[in-house]
Scaffold this motif. Structure first.
Motif, PDB file in Angstrom:
ATOM      1  N   UNK A  60     -25.964   5.534 -38.845  1.00 39.41           N
ATOM      2  CA  UNK A  60     -26.062   5.603 -40.260  1.00 39.41           C
ATOM      3  C   UNK A  60     -26.905   7.076 -40.591  1.00 39.41           C
ATOM      4  N   UNK A  61     -27.612   7.322 -39.683  1.00 31.91           N
ATOM      5  CA  UNK A  61     -28.561   8.686 -39.941  1.00 31.91           C
ATOM      6  C   UNK A  61     -27.497   9.914 -39.790  1.00 31.91           C
ATOM      7  N   UNK A  62     -26.330   9.739 -39.074  1.00 34.09           N
ATOM      8  CA  UNK A  62     -25.597  10.873 -39.143  1.00 34.09           C
ATOM      9  C   UNK A  62     -24.804  10.917 -40.369  1.00 34.09           C
ATOM     10  N   UNK A  89     -19.306  18.630 -42.457  1.00 32.58           N
ATOM     11  CA  UNK A  89     -19.985  17.507 -42.074  1.00 32.58           C
ATOM     12  C   UNK A  89     -19.313  16.287 -41.794  1.00 32.58           C
ATOM     13  N   UNK A  90     -17.924  16.325 -42.081  1.00 26.59           N
ATOM     14  CA  UNK A  90     -17.048  15.362 -41.796  1.00 26.59           C
ATOM     15  C   UNK A  90     -17.063  14.502 -40.568  1.00 26.59           C
ATOM     16  N   UNK A  91     -17.036  15.177 -39.401  1.00 25.79           N
ATOM     17  CA  UNK A  91     -17.216  14.754 -38.135  1.00 25.79           C
ATOM     18  C   UNK A  91     -18.425  13.857 -37.992  1.00 25.79           C
ATOM     19  N   UNK A  92     -19.549  14.173 -38.591  1.00 21.66           N
ATOM     20  CA  UNK A  92     -20.696  13.294 -38.242  1.00 21.66           C
ATOM     21  C   UNK A  92     -20.608  12.246 -39.275  1.00 21.66           C
ATOM     22  N   UNK A  93     -20.042  12.385 -40.375  1.00 25.02           N
ATOM     23  CA  UNK A  93     -19.889  11.202 -41.305  1.00 25.02           C
ATOM     24  C   UNK A  93     -18.902  10.096 -40.582  1.00 25.02           C
ATOM     25  N   UNK A  94     -17.949  10.556 -39.923  1.00 28.29           N
ATOM     26  CA  UNK A  94     -16.889   9.726 -39.255  1.00 28.29           C
ATOM     27  C   UNK A  94     -17.571   8.901 -38.106  1.00 28.29           C
ATOM     28  N   UNK A  95     -18.214   9.589 -37.388  1.00 32.17           N
ATOM     29  CA  UNK A  95     -18.910   9.200 -36.122  1.00 32.17           C
ATOM     30  C   UNK A  95     -20.071   8.142 -36.356  1.00 32.17           C
ATOM     31  N   UNK A  98     -18.324   4.954 -37.771  1.00 33.89           N
ATOM     32  CA  UNK A  98     -17.564   4.129 -36.678  1.00 33.89           C
ATOM     33  C   UNK A  98     -18.505   3.577 -36.044  1.00 33.89           C
ATOM     34  N   UNK A  99     -19.656   4.318 -35.319  1.00 35.83           N
ATOM     35  CA  UNK A  99     -20.568   3.483 -34.459  1.00 35.83           C
ATOM     36  C   UNK A  99     -21.454   2.537 -35.008  1.00 35.83           C
ATOM     37  N   UNK A 100     -21.710   2.906 -36.295  1.00 33.53           N
ATOM     38  CA  UNK A 100     -22.566   1.691 -37.063  1.00 33.53           C
ATOM     39  C   UNK A 100     -22.187   0.464 -37.166  1.00 33.53           C
ATOM     40  N   UNK A 101     -20.651   0.299 -37.059  1.00 34.02           N
ATOM     41  CA  UNK A 101     -20.045  -0.785 -37.446  1.00 34.02           C
ATOM     42  C   UNK A 101     -19.149  -1.425 -36.306  1.00 34.02           C
ATOM     43  N   UNK A 102     -18.938  -0.617 -35.229  1.00 29.38           N
ATOM     44  CA  UNK A 102     -18.039  -1.108 -34.347  1.00 29.38           C
ATOM     45  C   UNK A 102     -18.741  -0.977 -32.939  1.00 29.38           C
TER      46      UNK A 102
END
Length: 168
Positions: A60-62, A89-95, A98-102
């Motif tokens: 989520x920090x991303x 910043x879109x790649x950081x938001x998407x990553x 994804x990794x916060x919830x999956x």
């Protein structure tokens, strides 16, 4: 007396060129920014471990990293630059999402690499975007925070099953 006037006076007395004195001050400023960034990075890691938030906090920090640069642009009254910051910043938001919830194998490695990539973005930021709202101290500070957290995540990836942050 202004700081530069004092430097000029002292430089004239000691026969030390003013440019050298200013260079020393700049180096001291960079060291201070880096030390504070390292402290913030370590405190972030300690906080995440304390609240048992390693499963989600780094991901989520991303999400907030591009938002900080956009905030600086908005504070300077540059809405178009703020939008550009968010696009970069879109790649950081998407990553982050994804990794916060999956639950994904190697997520600690990927999230750590994204933190390190953001650190490189911090160093190259002024060449990519002209954002007059970014404080002069921020790129070095943020680079070090990102490097500390990213390095920690790569270290952590070797200690959790399948390097999965959700199992941390």
């Amino acid at each position: 007396m202004m700081p530069n006037e004092a430097l000029e006076r002292d430089a004239a007395k000691s026969a030390v060129p003013l440019s050298f004195a200013l260079c020393v001050l700049r180096e001291e400023r960079i060291v201070i920014e880096a030390l504070i960034g390292a402290a913030v990075g370590v405190l972030t890691i300690v906080f995440a471990r304390f609240i048992r938030g390693e499963r989600w906090l780094y991901s989520l920090g991303l999400l907030i990293l591009p938002g900080i640069y956009a905030f600086f642009a908005l504070q300077a009254g540059e809405q178009a630059v703020g939008v550009k910051e968010m696009i970069y910043g879109v790649p950081f938001v998407v990553a982050g999402l994804v990794f916060a919830f999956v639950s994904v194998r190697q997520s600690a490695v990927v999230v750590g690499i994204f933190w390190l990539l953001h650190g490189l973005y911090d160093l190259a930021h002024s060449q990519l975007i002209t954002n007059t709202g970014v404080p002069v101290w921020y790129p070095i500070f943020c680079f070090v925070v990102d490097a500390v957290i990213g390095s920690y995540l790569l270290w952590l990836s070797r200690r959790v099953p399948d390097a999965n942050l959700r199992l941390a």
